[in-house]
Design a protein around this motif. Structure first.
Motif, PDB file in Angstrom:
ATOM      1  N   GLU A 149      41.588  37.393 -14.866  1.00  0.00           N
ATOM      2  CA  GLU A 149      41.886  36.628 -13.641  1.00  0.00           C
ATOM      3  C   GLU A 149      41.156  37.182 -12.420  1.00  0.00           C
ATOM      4  O   GLU A 149      41.305  36.656 -11.313  1.00  0.00           O
ATOM      5  CB  GLU A 149      43.390  36.615 -13.395  1.00  0.00           C
ATOM      6  N   ALA A 150      40.348  38.232 -12.589  1.00  0.00           N
ATOM      7  CA  ALA A 150      39.586  38.792 -11.473  1.00  0.00           C
ATOM      8  C   ALA A 150      38.665  37.722 -10.888  1.00  0.00           C
ATOM      9  O   ALA A 150      38.113  36.901 -11.616  1.00  0.00           O
ATOM     10  CB  ALA A 150      38.757  39.990 -11.936  1.00  0.00           C
ATOM     11  N   GLU A 151      38.510  37.759  -9.582  1.00  0.00           N
ATOM     12  CA  GLU A 151      37.590  36.851  -8.904  1.00  0.00           C
ATOM     13  C   GLU A 151      36.190  37.448  -8.957  1.00  0.00           C
ATOM     14  O   GLU A 151      35.982  38.591  -8.560  1.00  0.00           O
ATOM     15  CB  GLU A 151      38.003  36.641  -7.449  1.00  0.00           C
ATOM     16  N   VAL A 152      35.244  36.665  -9.442  1.00  0.00           N
ATOM     17  CA  VAL A 152      33.850  37.083  -9.508  1.00  0.00           C
ATOM     18  C   VAL A 152      33.105  36.315  -8.422  1.00  0.00           C
ATOM     19  O   VAL A 152      33.074  35.083  -8.433  1.00  0.00           O
ATOM     20  CB  VAL A 152      33.239  36.803 -10.896  1.00  0.00           C
ATOM     21  N   ILE A 153      32.524  37.047  -7.496  1.00  0.00           N
ATOM     22  CA  ILE A 153      31.779  36.427  -6.402  1.00  0.00           C
ATOM     23  C   ILE A 153      30.394  36.058  -6.923  1.00  0.00           C
ATOM     24  O   ILE A 153      29.652  36.912  -7.410  1.00  0.00           O
ATOM     25  CB  ILE A 153      31.672  37.385  -5.199  1.00  0.00           C
ATOM     26  N   LEU A 154      30.055  34.791  -6.817  1.00  0.00           N
ATOM     27  CA  LEU A 154      28.757  34.286  -7.263  1.00  0.00           C
ATOM     28  C   LEU A 154      27.862  33.905  -6.089  1.00  0.00           C
ATOM     29  O   LEU A 154      26.710  33.519  -6.282  1.00  0.00           O
ATOM     30  CB  LEU A 154      28.952  33.082  -8.186  1.00  0.00           C
ATOM     31  N   GLY A 155      28.407  33.994  -4.893  1.00  0.00           N
ATOM     32  CA  GLY A 155      27.676  33.677  -3.668  1.00  0.00           C
ATOM     33  C   GLY A 155      28.633  33.720  -2.505  1.00  0.00           C
ATOM     34  O   GLY A 155      29.851  33.826  -2.710  1.00  0.00           O
ATOM     35  N   PRO A 156      28.130  33.653  -1.277  1.00  0.00           N
ATOM     36  CA  PRO A 156      28.995  33.739  -0.101  1.00  0.00           C
ATOM     37  C   PRO A 156      30.118  32.695  -0.089  1.00  0.00           C
ATOM     38  O   PRO A 156      31.196  32.947   0.423  1.00  0.00           O
ATOM     39  CB  PRO A 156      28.044  33.526   1.066  1.00  0.00           C
ATOM     40  N   ASP A 157      29.843  31.533  -0.695  1.00  0.00           N
ATOM     41  CA  ASP A 157      30.825  30.455  -0.715  1.00  0.00           C
ATOM     42  C   ASP A 157      31.191  30.031  -2.132  1.00  0.00           C
ATOM     43  O   ASP A 157      31.652  28.906  -2.349  1.00  0.00           O
ATOM     44  CB  ASP A 157      30.281  29.238   0.049  1.00  0.00           C
ATOM     45  N   ARG A 158      30.983  30.926  -3.094  1.00  0.00           N
ATOM     46  CA  ARG A 158      31.224  30.545  -4.487  1.00  0.00           C
ATOM     47  C   ARG A 158      31.912  31.687  -5.229  1.00  0.00           C
ATOM     48  O   ARG A 158      31.355  32.772  -5.368  1.00  0.00           O
ATOM     49  CB  ARG A 158      29.890  30.215  -5.148  1.00  0.00           C
ATOM     50  N   ILE A 159      33.125  31.422  -5.697  1.00  0.00           N
ATOM     51  CA  ILE A 159      33.918  32.397  -6.442  1.00  0.00           C
ATOM     52  C   ILE A 159      34.486  31.706  -7.675  1.00  0.00           C
ATOM     53  O   ILE A 159      34.885  30.550  -7.614  1.00  0.00           O
ATOM     54  CB  ILE A 159      35.082  32.942  -5.587  1.00  0.00           C
ATOM     55  N   THR A 160      34.541  32.440  -8.774  1.00  0.00           N
ATOM     56  CA  THR A 160      35.179  31.924  -9.975  1.00  0.00           C
ATOM     57  C   THR A 160      35.941  33.069 -10.636  1.00  0.00           C
ATOM     58  O   THR A 160      35.790  34.222 -10.261  1.00  0.00           O
ATOM     59  CB  THR A 160      34.143  31.305 -10.948  1.00  0.00           C
ATOM     60  N   SER A 161      36.739  32.746 -11.609  1.00  0.00           N
ATOM     61  CA  SER A 161      37.458  33.795 -12.334  1.00  0.00           C
ATOM     62  C   SER A 161      36.590  34.309 -13.477  1.00  0.00           C
ATOM     63  O   SER A 161      35.705  33.605 -13.973  1.00  0.00           O
ATOM     64  CB  SER A 161      38.766  33.254 -12.902  1.00  0.00           C
ATOM     65  N   LEU A 162      36.853  35.537 -13.897  1.00  0.00           N
ATOM     66  CA  LEU A 162      36.163  36.060 -15.061  1.00  0.00           C
ATOM     67  C   LEU A 162      36.468  35.175 -16.265  1.00  0.00           C
ATOM     68  O   LEU A 162      35.591  34.916 -17.083  1.00  0.00           O
ATOM     69  CB  LEU A 162      36.578  37.506 -15.344  1.00  0.00           C
ATOM     70  N   GLY A 198      37.630  40.851   1.864  1.00  0.00           N
ATOM     71  CA  GLY A 198      37.035  39.520   1.833  1.00  0.00           C
ATOM     72  C   GLY A 198      35.677  39.504   1.157  1.00  0.00           C
ATOM     73  O   GLY A 198      35.073  40.549   0.894  1.00  0.00           O
ATOM     74  N   VAL A 199      35.179  38.314   0.923  1.00  0.00           N
ATOM     75  CA  VAL A 199      33.908  38.127   0.232  1.00  0.00           C
ATOM     76  C   VAL A 199      32.776  38.818   0.984  1.00  0.00           C
ATOM     77  O   VAL A 199      32.017  39.606   0.406  1.00  0.00           O
ATOM     78  CB  VAL A 199      33.616  36.618   0.042  1.00  0.00           C
ATOM     79  N   GLU A 200      32.640  38.536   2.274  1.00  0.00           N
ATOM     80  CA  GLU A 200      31.546  39.136   3.042  1.00  0.00           C
ATOM     81  C   GLU A 200      31.647  40.655   3.080  1.00  0.00           C
ATOM     82  O   GLU A 200      30.636  41.355   2.981  1.00  0.00           O
ATOM     83  CB  GLU A 200      31.498  38.556   4.448  1.00  0.00           C
ATOM     84  N   GLY A 201      32.857  41.177   3.235  1.00  0.00           N
ATOM     85  CA  GLY A 201      33.051  42.624   3.260  1.00  0.00           C
ATOM     86  C   GLY A 201      32.649  43.282   1.964  1.00  0.00           C
ATOM     87  O   GLY A 201      32.056  44.370   1.959  1.00  0.00           O
ATOM     88  N   LEU A 202      32.957  42.638   0.842  1.00  0.00           N
ATOM     89  CA  LEU A 202      32.604  43.202  -0.454  1.00  0.00           C
ATOM     90  C   LEU A 202      31.089  43.124  -0.684  1.00  0.00           C
ATOM     91  O   LEU A 202      30.487  44.070  -1.205  1.00  0.00           O
ATOM     92  CB  LEU A 202      33.367  42.484  -1.568  1.00  0.00           C
ATOM     93  N   ILE A 203      30.478  42.027  -0.268  1.00  0.00           N
ATOM     94  CA  ILE A 203      29.017  41.913  -0.359  1.00  0.00           C
ATOM     95  C   ILE A 203      28.364  43.001   0.484  1.00  0.00           C
ATOM     96  O   ILE A 203      27.421  43.667   0.046  1.00  0.00           O
ATOM     97  CB  ILE A 203      28.542  40.507   0.065  1.00  0.00           C
ATOM     98  N   GLU A 204      28.880  43.231   1.682  1.00  0.00           N
ATOM     99  CA  GLU A 204      28.341  44.274   2.558  1.00  0.00           C
ATOM    100  C   GLU A 204      28.536  45.668   1.960  1.00  0.00           C
ATOM    101  O   GLU A 204      27.659  46.522   2.070  1.00  0.00           O
ATOM    102  CB  GLU A 204      28.986  44.197   3.935  1.00  0.00           C
ATOM    103  N   ALA A 205      29.679  45.902   1.316  1.00  0.00           N
ATOM    104  CA  ALA A 205      29.935  47.202   0.689  1.00  0.00           C
ATOM    105  C   ALA A 205      28.928  47.470  -0.429  1.00  0.00           C
ATOM    106  O   ALA A 205      28.431  48.595  -0.575  1.00  0.00           O
ATOM    107  CB  ALA A 205      31.368  47.271   0.154  1.00  0.00           C
ATOM    108  N   ALA A 206      28.625  46.447  -1.204  1.00  0.00           N
ATOM    109  CA  ALA A 206      27.627  46.604  -2.267  1.00  0.00           C
ATOM    110  C   ALA A 206      26.242  46.813  -1.659  1.00  0.00           C
ATOM    111  O   ALA A 206      25.501  47.720  -2.074  1.00  0.00           O
ATOM    112  CB  ALA A 206      27.637  45.387  -3.187  1.00  0.00           C
TER     113      ALA A 206
END
Length: 130
Positions: free
Chosen positions: A106-119, A3-11
């Protein structure tokens, strides 16, 4: 898929800036999850002569070393005044992600906790032959 939060935490977990003279290493970190569900992380290496690389490059290099090429989701973070801040990939990183595998458009690029877009959305003029 992570998930988004998990990936942010991993980074954020590998975000440990280190100063050498006037240069700072590791002040941006990246985490990505592949289409197979594997997570890879990396940090930036900032050099005075331009031979350094972005955190996304380091995470992608780890992924390619493991013989994986397709990114499902990716994020980069740094530390701001109020804590961890998500930062968008630079243009060089966007093109690098694309060239690793065409499916990464088509990869999802996380731009913020509530913001995702495709490459693809970040590279609107990406339809040229490789």
């Amino acid at each position: 898929m992570t998930g988004v939060e998990g990936l942010i935490e991993a980074a954020a977990a590998v975000l440990w800036p280190h100063r050498v003279g006037d240069r700072v290493f590791g002040d941006v970190a990246s985490a990505l999850v592949t289409d197979k569900g594997t997570v890879y992380v990396g940090v930036c290496i900032d050099t005075s002569c331009g031979t350094g690389f972005c955190a996304e490059h380091a995470a992608i290099a780890a992924m390619v070393t493991a013989r994986e090429y397709r990114i499902a989701r990716i994020v980069a973070v740094t530390r701001g005044v109020d804590g961890v801040v998500v930062v968008p990939p630079c243009g060089r990183c966007r093109e690098f992600i694309r060239q690793i595998d065409e499916a990464n458009l088509e990869a999802e690029v996380i731009l913020g906790p509530d913001r995702i877009t495709s490459l693809r959305a970040l590279l609107p003029a990406a339809d040229w032959p490789v």
